[in-house]
Design a protein around this motif. Structure first.
Motif, short mmCIF file in Angstrom:
data_model
loop_
_atom_site.label_atom_id
_atom_site.label_comp_id
_atom_site.label_asym_id
_atom_site.label_seq_id
_atom_site.Cartn_x
_atom_site.Cartn_y
_atom_site.Cartn_z
N HIS A 175 -7.78 18.15 6.19
CA HIS A 175 -8.46 16.86 6.19
C HIS A 175 -7.72 15.88 5.29
CE1 HIS A 175 -11.64 19.68 7.37
NE2 HIS A 175 -12.04 18.68 8.13
N ARG A 176 -7.83 14.60 5.63
CA ARG A 176 -7.32 13.56 4.74
C ARG A 176 -8.09 12.28 4.99
NH1 ARG A 176 -1.12 13.80 6.01
NH2 ARG A 176 -0.85 12.80 4.02
N PHE A 177 -8.06 11.39 4.00
CA PHE A 177 -8.80 10.14 4.06
C PHE A 177 -7.84 8.96 4.17
CE2 PHE A 177 -11.85 12.91 1.93
CZ PHE A 177 -13.01 12.61 2.62
N VAL A 178 -8.27 7.94 4.92
CA VAL A 178 -7.51 6.72 5.08
C VAL A 178 -8.45 5.54 4.88
CG1 VAL A 178 -6.14 5.30 6.68
CG2 VAL A 178 -5.90 7.78 6.70
N LEU A 179 -8.03 4.56 4.06
CA LEU A 179 -8.77 3.31 3.95
C LEU A 179 -8.26 2.37 5.04
CD1 LEU A 179 -9.02 2.49 0.16
CD2 LEU A 179 -10.89 2.83 1.75
N VAL A 180 -9.17 1.83 5.83
CA VAL A 180 -8.80 0.93 6.92
C VAL A 180 -9.40 -0.44 6.61
CG1 VAL A 180 -9.01 0.50 9.39
CG2 VAL A 180 -8.78 2.83 8.56
N CYS A 181 -8.59 -1.47 6.76
CA CYS A 181 -9.02 -2.85 6.50
C CYS A 181 -9.26 -3.57 7.82
CB CYS A 181 -7.96 -3.60 5.71
SG CYS A 181 -7.48 -2.80 4.18
N SER A 182 -10.17 -4.54 7.79
CA SER A 182 -10.46 -5.30 9.00
C SER A 182 -9.29 -6.18 9.44
CB SER A 182 -11.71 -6.16 8.80
OG SER A 182 -11.51 -7.07 7.73
N ASN A 183 -8.29 -6.37 8.58
CA ASN A 183 -7.11 -7.15 8.96
C ASN A 183 -6.04 -6.28 9.63
OD1 ASN A 183 -5.91 -5.77 6.86
ND2 ASN A 183 -5.57 -7.56 5.58
N GLY A 184 -6.34 -4.99 9.88
CA GLY A 184 -5.41 -4.11 10.58
C GLY A 184 -4.60 -3.19 9.69
N CYS A 185 -4.59 -3.43 8.40
CA CYS A 185 -3.83 -2.58 7.48
C CYS A 185 -4.59 -1.27 7.24
CB CYS A 185 -3.62 -3.29 6.15
SG CYS A 185 -2.62 -4.77 6.28
N SER A 186 -3.85 -0.23 6.87
CA SER A 186 -4.47 1.05 6.54
C SER A 186 -3.63 1.75 5.48
CB SER A 186 -4.62 1.92 7.78
OG SER A 186 -3.37 2.08 8.43
N HIS A 187 -4.29 2.57 4.66
CA HIS A 187 -3.64 3.21 3.52
C HIS A 187 -4.06 4.67 3.44
CE1 HIS A 187 -1.89 3.34 -0.54
NE2 HIS A 187 -2.93 4.07 -0.86
N ASP A 188 -3.10 5.57 3.53
CA ASP A 188 -3.35 7.01 3.42
C ASP A 188 -3.58 7.35 1.96
OD1 ASP A 188 -3.40 9.76 3.56
OD2 ASP A 188 -1.32 9.97 4.23
N LEU A 189 -4.76 7.87 1.63
CA LEU A 189 -5.09 8.17 0.24
C LEU A 189 -4.41 9.43 -0.28
CD1 LEU A 189 -8.85 7.17 0.15
CD2 LEU A 189 -6.86 5.87 -0.61
N ALA A 190 -3.74 10.18 0.60
CA ALA A 190 -3.00 11.36 0.15
C ALA A 190 -1.69 10.96 -0.52
CB ALA A 190 -2.72 12.30 1.32
N GLY A 191 -1.28 9.72 -0.35
CA GLY A 191 -0.05 9.24 -0.97
C GLY A 191 -0.24 8.95 -2.44
N GLU A 192 0.84 8.70 -3.14
CA GLU A 192 0.78 8.44 -4.57
C GLU A 192 0.68 6.96 -4.91
OE1 GLU A 192 3.91 10.46 -6.62
OE2 GLU A 192 3.45 12.37 -5.67
N ASP A 193 0.87 6.10 -3.90
CA ASP A 193 0.82 4.66 -4.14
C ASP A 193 -0.61 4.20 -4.36
OD1 ASP A 193 3.54 4.59 -3.72
OD2 ASP A 193 3.35 4.00 -1.62
N GLU A 194 -0.77 3.22 -5.24
CA GLU A 194 -2.07 2.63 -5.50
C GLU A 194 -2.47 1.74 -4.33
OE1 GLU A 194 -4.13 -0.32 -8.81
OE2 GLU A 194 -2.01 0.11 -8.90
N PHE A 195 -3.75 1.74 -3.99
CA PHE A 195 -4.22 0.89 -2.91
C PHE A 195 -4.52 -0.49 -3.46
CE2 PHE A 195 -7.84 -0.99 -0.65
CZ PHE A 195 -7.21 -1.23 0.56
#
Length: 83
Positions: A4-24
């Motif tokens: 399993h993994r989590f992704v933050l999805v924005c209404s402007n079309g962007c998305s960010h994989d929370l398994a990465g080390e980059d800050e959202f």
């Protein structure tokens, strides 16, 4: 076995994989556009559940937390040895 993994999805079309080390940082607040969700879907991850999170206060963007799931074989899962 499932991973399993989590992704933050924005209404402007962007998305960010929370398994990465980059800050959202939401796009428009000095961040670069990221599109992690389409790449994960191409790799076989499937959306299981979405939770709305509301807006961000200073921008006109709403967010959702998406849970992804993927079937993996046991040979793909690293063995964890006790300390």
């Amino acid at each position: 076995m499932k991973k399993h993994r989590f992704v933050l999805v924005c209404s402007n079309g962007c998305s960010h994989d929370l398994a990465g080390e980059d800050e959202f940082i939401p796009y428009g607040l000095t961040a670069q556009k990221r599109f992690d969700l389409p790449e994960l879907l191409r790799k076989g991850w499937l959306p299981v559940r979405e939770t709305p999170l509301g807006g961000s206060g200073n921008s006109f963007v709403a967010f959702a937390l998406v849970l992804l799931e993927k079937d993996v074989s046991e040979k793909d899962v690293p063995e964890v040895k006790p300390a």
